[in-house]
Scaffold this active site. Structure first.
Site, PDB file in Angstrom:
ATOM      1  N   HIS A  45      33.938  -2.236 -23.730  1.00 51.96           N
ATOM      2  CA  HIS A  45      34.634  -3.307 -24.468  1.00 51.96           C
ATOM      3  C   HIS A  45      34.317  -4.679 -23.902  1.00 51.96           C
TER       4      HIS A  45
ATOM      5  N   HIS B 165      61.979   3.979 -31.353  1.00 58.73           N
ATOM      6  CA  HIS B 165      62.547   5.077 -30.578  1.00 58.73           C
ATOM      7  C   HIS B 165      62.411   6.381 -31.363  1.00 58.73           C
TER       8      HIS B 165
ATOM      9  N   ALA C  26      34.674   9.394  -5.940  1.00 59.37           N
ATOM     10  CA  ALA C  26      35.930   9.577  -6.690  1.00 59.37           C
ATOM     11  C   ALA C  26      36.226   8.320  -7.489  1.00 59.37           C
TER      12      ALA C  26
ATOM     13  N   GLU D  36      34.632  11.315  -1.307  1.00 63.17           N
ATOM     14  CA  GLU D  36      34.662   9.865  -1.543  1.00 63.17           C
ATOM     15  C   GLU D  36      34.532   9.114  -0.214  1.00 63.17           C
TER      16      GLU D  36
ATOM     17  N   GLY E  93      28.322   5.010  -8.774  1.00 59.53           N
ATOM     18  CA  GLY E  93      28.111   3.690  -9.367  1.00 59.53           C
ATOM     19  C   GLY E  93      26.832   3.651 -10.183  1.00 59.53           C
TER      20      GLY E  93
ATOM     21  N   GLY F  37      33.522  10.366 -11.587  1.00 62.07           N
ATOM     22  CA  GLY F  37      33.873  11.524 -10.761  1.00 62.07           C
ATOM     23  C   GLY F  37      35.198  12.138 -11.190  1.00 62.07           C
TER      24      GLY F  37
ATOM     25  N   MET G 104      31.541  -2.949 -15.662  1.00 66.04           N
ATOM     26  CA  MET G 104      30.644  -2.175 -16.538  1.00 66.04           C
ATOM     27  C   MET G 104      31.494  -1.388 -17.521  1.00 66.04           C
TER      28      MET G 104
ATOM     29  N   SER H 272      28.150  10.514  -8.662  1.00 63.12           N
ATOM     30  CA  SER H 272      28.709   9.401  -9.461  1.00 63.12           C
ATOM     31  C   SER H 272      29.159   8.322  -8.488  1.00 63.12           C
TER      32      SER H 272
ATOM     33  N   LYS I 107      34.692  11.572 -23.603  1.00 60.18           N
ATOM     34  CA  LYS I 107      36.033  11.708 -24.179  1.00 60.18           C
ATOM     35  C   LYS I 107      36.120  12.944 -25.070  1.00 60.18           C
TER      36      LYS I 107
HETATM   37  P1  FAD Z   1      24.148   0.446 -22.681  1.00 60.54           P
HETATM   38  O1  FAD Z   1      25.221   1.148 -23.397  1.00 60.54           O
HETATM   39  O2  FAD Z   1      23.617   1.055 -21.441  1.00 60.54           O
HETATM   40  O3  FAD Z   1      22.963   0.283 -23.736  1.00 60.54           O
HETATM   41  C1  FAD Z   1      21.742  -0.263 -23.393  1.00 60.54           C
HETATM   42  C2  FAD Z   1      20.711   0.217 -24.419  1.00 60.54           C
HETATM   43  O4  FAD Z   1      19.526  -0.535 -24.228  1.00 60.54           O
HETATM   44  C3  FAD Z   1      20.314   1.682 -24.264  1.00 60.54           C
HETATM   45  O5  FAD Z   1      20.370   2.330 -25.500  1.00 60.54           O
HETATM   46  C4  FAD Z   1      18.891   1.626 -23.756  1.00 60.54           C
HETATM   47  O6  FAD Z   1      18.091   2.710 -24.216  1.00 60.54           O
HETATM   48  C5  FAD Z   1      18.409   0.328 -24.373  1.00 60.54           C
HETATM   49  N1  FAD Z   1      17.287  -0.292 -23.668  1.00 60.54           N
HETATM   50  C6  FAD Z   1      17.171  -0.560 -22.342  1.00 60.54           C
HETATM   51  N2  FAD Z   1      16.005  -1.205 -22.101  1.00 60.54           N
HETATM   52  C7  FAD Z   1      15.398  -1.337 -23.302  1.00 60.54           C
HETATM   53  C8  FAD Z   1      14.174  -1.930 -23.716  1.00 60.54           C
HETATM   54  N3  FAD Z   1      13.356  -2.540 -22.850  1.00 60.54           N
HETATM   55  N4  FAD Z   1      13.844  -1.865 -25.021  1.00 60.54           N
HETATM   56  C9  FAD Z   1      14.666  -1.274 -25.939  1.00 60.54           C
HETATM   57  N5  FAD Z   1      15.831  -0.708 -25.593  1.00 60.54           N
HETATM   58  C10 FAD Z   1      16.194  -0.763 -24.295  1.00 60.54           C
HETATM   59  N6  FAD Z   1      33.131   2.273 -20.656  1.00 60.54           N
HETATM   60  C11 FAD Z   1      34.325   2.117 -21.265  1.00 60.54           C
HETATM   61  O7  FAD Z   1      34.695   0.979 -21.568  1.00 60.54           O
HETATM   62  N7  FAD Z   1      35.134   3.180 -21.558  1.00 60.54           N
HETATM   63  C12 FAD Z   1      34.769   4.437 -21.237  1.00 60.54           C
HETATM   64  O8  FAD Z   1      35.517   5.383 -21.507  1.00 60.54           O
HETATM   65  C13 FAD Z   1      33.544   4.651 -20.589  1.00 60.54           C
HETATM   66  N8  FAD Z   1      33.153   5.885 -20.257  1.00 60.54           N
HETATM   67  C14 FAD Z   1      31.946   6.065 -19.640  1.00 60.54           C
HETATM   68  C15 FAD Z   1      31.593   7.355 -19.270  1.00 60.54           C
HETATM   69  C16 FAD Z   1      30.392   7.576 -18.618  1.00 60.54           C
HETATM   70  C17 FAD Z   1      30.014   8.962 -18.231  1.00 60.54           C
HETATM   71  C18 FAD Z   1      29.515   6.474 -18.376  1.00 60.54           C
HETATM   72  C19 FAD Z   1      28.196   6.698 -17.711  1.00 60.54           C
HETATM   73  C20 FAD Z   1      29.870   5.198 -18.728  1.00 60.54           C
HETATM   74  C21 FAD Z   1      31.097   4.978 -19.364  1.00 60.54           C
HETATM   75  N9  FAD Z   1      31.512   3.697 -19.723  1.00 60.54           N
HETATM   76  C22 FAD Z   1      32.727   3.525 -20.314  1.00 60.54           C
HETATM   77  C23 FAD Z   1      30.676   2.521 -19.468  1.00 60.54           C
HETATM   78  C24 FAD Z   1      29.918   2.106 -20.759  1.00 60.54           C
HETATM   79  O9  FAD Z   1      29.148   3.201 -21.196  1.00 60.54           O
HETATM   80  C25 FAD Z   1      29.044   0.913 -20.485  1.00 60.54           C
HETATM   81  O10 FAD Z   1      29.800  -0.133 -19.917  1.00 60.54           O
HETATM   82  C26 FAD Z   1      28.410   0.405 -21.782  1.00 60.54           C
HETATM   83  O11 FAD Z   1      27.642   1.406 -22.387  1.00 60.54           O
HETATM   84  C27 FAD Z   1      27.555  -0.817 -21.534  1.00 60.54           C
HETATM   85  O12 FAD Z   1      27.035  -1.249 -22.748  1.00 60.54           O
HETATM   86  P2  FAD Z   1      25.651  -2.063 -22.810  1.00 60.54           P
HETATM   87  O13 FAD Z   1      25.458  -2.372 -24.250  1.00 60.54           O
HETATM   88  O14 FAD Z   1      25.658  -3.163 -21.845  1.00 60.54           O
HETATM   89  O15 FAD Z   1      24.529  -1.038 -22.297  1.00 60.54           O
HETATM   90  P1  NAI Z   2      32.580   3.827  -9.747  1.00 60.79           P
HETATM   91  O1  NAI Z   2      32.166   2.529  -9.183  1.00 60.79           O
HETATM   92  O2  NAI Z   2      33.722   3.906 -10.647  1.00 60.79           O
HETATM   93  O3  NAI Z   2      32.855   4.854  -8.571  1.00 60.79           O
HETATM   94  C1  NAI Z   2      31.901   5.160  -7.604  1.00 60.79           C
HETATM   95  C2  NAI Z   2      32.623   5.742  -6.417  1.00 60.79           C
HETATM   96  O4  NAI Z   2      31.662   6.290  -5.542  1.00 60.79           O
HETATM   97  C3  NAI Z   2      33.406   4.699  -5.631  1.00 60.79           C
HETATM   98  O5  NAI Z   2      34.711   5.155  -5.389  1.00 60.79           O
HETATM   99  C4  NAI Z   2      32.598   4.541  -4.360  1.00 60.79           C
HETATM  100  O6  NAI Z   2      33.391   4.198  -3.247  1.00 60.79           O
HETATM  101  C5  NAI Z   2      32.010   5.922  -4.221  1.00 60.79           C
HETATM  102  N1  NAI Z   2      30.788   5.982  -3.418  1.00 60.79           N
HETATM  103  C6  NAI Z   2      29.760   5.098  -3.437  1.00 60.79           C
HETATM  104  N2  NAI Z   2      28.808   5.496  -2.555  1.00 60.79           N
HETATM  105  C7  NAI Z   2      29.266   6.643  -1.986  1.00 60.79           C
HETATM  106  C8  NAI Z   2      28.736   7.530  -1.010  1.00 60.79           C
HETATM  107  N3  NAI Z   2      27.558   7.316  -0.446  1.00 60.79           N
HETATM  108  N4  NAI Z   2      29.454   8.604  -0.662  1.00 60.79           N
HETATM  109  C9  NAI Z   2      30.670   8.850  -1.251  1.00 60.79           C
HETATM  110  N5  NAI Z   2      31.216   8.045  -2.154  1.00 60.79           N
HETATM  111  C10 NAI Z   2      30.520   6.951  -2.549  1.00 60.79           C
HETATM  112  O7  NAI Z   2      31.236   4.392 -10.441  1.00 60.79           O
HETATM  113  P2  NAI Z   2      30.997   5.641 -11.374  1.00 60.79           P
HETATM  114  O8  NAI Z   2      32.127   6.585 -11.337  1.00 60.79           O
HETATM  115  O9  NAI Z   2      29.629   6.103 -11.054  1.00 60.79           O
HETATM  116  O10 NAI Z   2      30.976   4.977 -12.797  1.00 60.79           O
HETATM  117  C11 NAI Z   2      30.118   3.880 -13.060  1.00 60.79           C
HETATM  118  C12 NAI Z   2      30.760   2.914 -13.975  1.00 60.79           C
HETATM  119  O11 NAI Z   2      30.802   3.426 -15.289  1.00 60.79           O
HETATM  120  C13 NAI Z   2      32.219   2.611 -13.645  1.00 60.79           C
HETATM  121  O12 NAI Z   2      32.333   1.634 -12.657  1.00 60.79           O
HETATM  122  C14 NAI Z   2      32.739   2.115 -14.936  1.00 60.79           C
HETATM  123  O13 NAI Z   2      32.445   0.763 -15.044  1.00 60.79           O
HETATM  124  C15 NAI Z   2      31.938   2.910 -15.952  1.00 60.79           C
HETATM  125  N6  NAI Z   2      32.772   3.995 -16.458  1.00 60.79           N
HETATM  126  C16 NAI Z   2      33.925   3.677 -17.122  1.00 60.79           C
HETATM  127  C17 NAI Z   2      34.747   4.662 -17.600  1.00 60.79           C
HETATM  128  C18 NAI Z   2      36.002   4.271 -18.262  1.00 60.79           C
HETATM  129  O14 NAI Z   2      36.176   3.103 -18.575  1.00 60.79           O
HETATM  130  N7  NAI Z   2      36.916   5.192 -18.515  1.00 60.79           N
HETATM  131  C19 NAI Z   2      34.423   6.082 -17.463  1.00 60.79           C
HETATM  132  C20 NAI Z   2      33.212   6.300 -16.694  1.00 60.79           C
HETATM  133  C21 NAI Z   2      32.425   5.287 -16.252  1.00 60.79           C
END
Ligand code: FAD
Ligand code: NAI
Length: 474
Positions: free
Chosen positions: A330, A453, A191, A213, A280, A195, A327, A278, A58
């Protein structure tokens, strides 16, 4: 001598650190262990979300949006910008600072709430008197015993088969957040949410971005009408999105060659300088010794839990990305609070039907509840009301009129079943709709509530009015 705690939380992502704080608030002694290190080797609690997910993405979306606005849209407001340039190192540095503020904030919250933090990797060492033995190794070396254990170990990016991430050419979310020079040609596989968000960042900063995609339908989980509107807006900005591809061989080198078959079955090649994969994420349980203690994983590697986040082991709970469900940070937080409250004998609850989704592109995309497709598939009779931002005064004043609000309500009871927004501040506007759905409001309720408004939220009210065909401004 092992240190004894009421609750040991493994992982300090949004699931784990929130569970730890809530448990401490409820009077329990709590330890939280997290393995993540910052560039200096120090602790970096906050998990994927804080370090390489929600927060840094963000920060980059905001900076890149400012750059795009200054370059292309300020002129519409009569603001002249001369000598516009990009200091990418500073932009990335700002993002790193934002991350650090969040890491430090969590360490402060742990202190404030008397949560004992250990920087290291935790593994189950068996069941002992007083609970579960947990061995911490790495920066901290400790033997702990937790009466209750909460597994919150999160998820990791899924690599393309045969093409591991090197984070220089083939990038996961981690590499996608740290590209040191704007690539001329950036490829993205998938996508989905990452992505679209990361593709938007680098396009705004000047890269030629192509997203490939596999699915034939864009954002299949979103409402079709909203997905179509978003596709139109994003491709108009210059994101090249090709749906329905089958990726073949990928060759990595200075130039990366992606061979694929397009939707019509024709062989195609994409040549790019960097490739974000990206497609999944997968649950992360490596190093936990899950097998050693009989912590059951399902066939996809998620820790098996019931509706209350209880695993099959006594007093062992699991939350967040490592268990079923969306995933989302919140969702992980809500499960963290609910589990801490259940451990304390309270009745923590998470309503999966009202977990909102937000994609932080421009326009933003958000939704909660059911889509028009899912209602049709269920055979449920519904009414739909839509309102375009084009007819909203605040959106016009902002110069941001793309998109619409759509409300779906039960045909008989008028209960709101789903809300879908594509447009400015969709991430904020959806909260009103989540509240309404939590209270099982009717569309009539939103329609009769006074909205300020001029505000974008009037588009939500107007969509509610439109459910009964009585929108006032369209
Ligand atoms: P995580 O945040 O993955 O935390 C797990 C922690 O456990 C890590 O720090 C890891 O190091 C630690 N850990 C793992 N194994 C061990 C172990 N054995 N011992 C000690 N520590 C360990 N979600 C949203 O809601 N809004 C968004 O805008 C958003 N944007 C995203 C953007 C990107 C690029 C990505 C990749 C994800 C995004 N997500 C977003 C998804 C969000 O990040 C995850 O859903 C969230 O972080 C999950 O929280 P968690 O606590 O389950 O795990
Ligand atoms: P995603 O599940 O959102 O998207 C993956 C995309 O890749 C899908 O559209 C799928 O059809 C496609 N795909 C899968 N295999 C493929 C292949 N072999 N060739 C081409 N396309 C393929 O997963 P993404 O973007 O990796 O993010 C992971 C998760 O992280 C999200 O599902 C979301 O839960 C979390 N996230 C949340 C955000 C938010 O809340 N704003 C921001 C970023 C991530």
């Amino acid at each position: 001598m092992a240190k004894q705690f009421d609750v040991v939380v493994i992982g300090a992502g949004p699931g784990g650190y929130i569970a730890a704080i809530r448990a401490a608030q409820l009077g329990m002694s709590v330890a939280c262990i997290d393995a993540w290190s910052n560039a200096k080797g120090g602790p970096a609690p906050g998990g994927t979300c804080t370090n390489v997910g929600c927060i840094p993405s963000k920060a980059l979306l905001q900076s890149s949006e400012h750059y795009e606005q200054a370059g292309h849209h300020f002129a519409d407001h009569g603001i002249k910008v001369e000598g516009l340039g990009l200091d990418l190192a500073k932009l990335l540095g700002r993002k790193d600072n934002v991350v650090k503020q969040n890491n430090d904030g969590i360490l402060y919250l742990f202190k404030k709430n008397k949560v004992t933090f250990f920087h290291g990797t935790a593994a189950f060492a068996g069941q002992v008197e007083g609970g579960w033995a947990i061995k911490v190794t790495g920066n901290a070396s400790e033997d702990l015993v937790g009466k209750h254990v909460v597994v919150a170990t999160g998820s990791s990016p899924r690599a393309f088969p045969g093409m591991p991430f090197d984070e220089k050419q083939i990038l996961s979310n981690e590499g996608a957040l740290t590209i040191p020079d704007v690539p001329k040609r950036l490829g993205v596989i998938g996508a989905g949410v990452i992505g679209l968000e990361m593709g938007s960042v680098w396009r705004r900063l000047g890269a030629d971005v192509t997203i490939l995609e596999a699915m034939p339908t864009f954002l299949g989980a979103a409402d079709e009408q909203v997905a179509k509107e978003a596709f139109k807006a994003l491709t108009k900005q210059g994101l090249k999105i090709t749906m329905g591809v089958k990726i073949g061989e990928i060759q990595s080198g200075d130039t990366i060659t992606v061979n694929y078959t397009d939707a019509a079955g024709a062989a195609q090649t994409l040549m790019v300088d960097k490739l974000i994969v990206s497609i999944g994420r997968v649950p992360h349980t490596a190093g936990l010794n899950a097998e050693g203690v009989g912590l059951k994983l399902d066939e996809r590697g998620f820790v098996e839990v019931d509706a209350d986040c209880k695993t099959g082991l006594p007093n062992v709970w699991a939350i967040g990305d490592v268990v079923r469900g969306p995933m989302l940070a919140h969702k992980a937080e809500e499960e963290g609070v609910a589990v801490a409250e259940r451990i304390a004998g309270q009745h923590g609850h998470v309503n999966f039907n009202t977990v909102p989704w937000v994609i932080y592109t421009n326009p933003e995309i958000s939704w909660v509840g059911q889509t028009e497709q899912s209602l049709k598939n269920e055979g449920r009779a519904y009414k739909a009301g839509t309102f375009p931002f084009l007819a909203n005064g605040r959106a016009r004043a902002l110069g941001d009129t793309t998109g619409l609000v759509k409300i779906l309500a039960d045909a008989t009871t008028d209960e709101i079943l789903g809300v879908h927004i594509v447009g400015p501040q969709a991430s904020e506007l959806i909260s009103e709709c989540v509240v309404a759905m939590e209270f099982r409001a009717a569309s009539e309720d939103i329609a009769r509530i006074c909205h300020a408004h001029p505000s974008l939220s009037e588009a939500v009210k107007e969509a509610a009015l439109a459910v009964d065909k009585r929108a006032l401004n369209f």
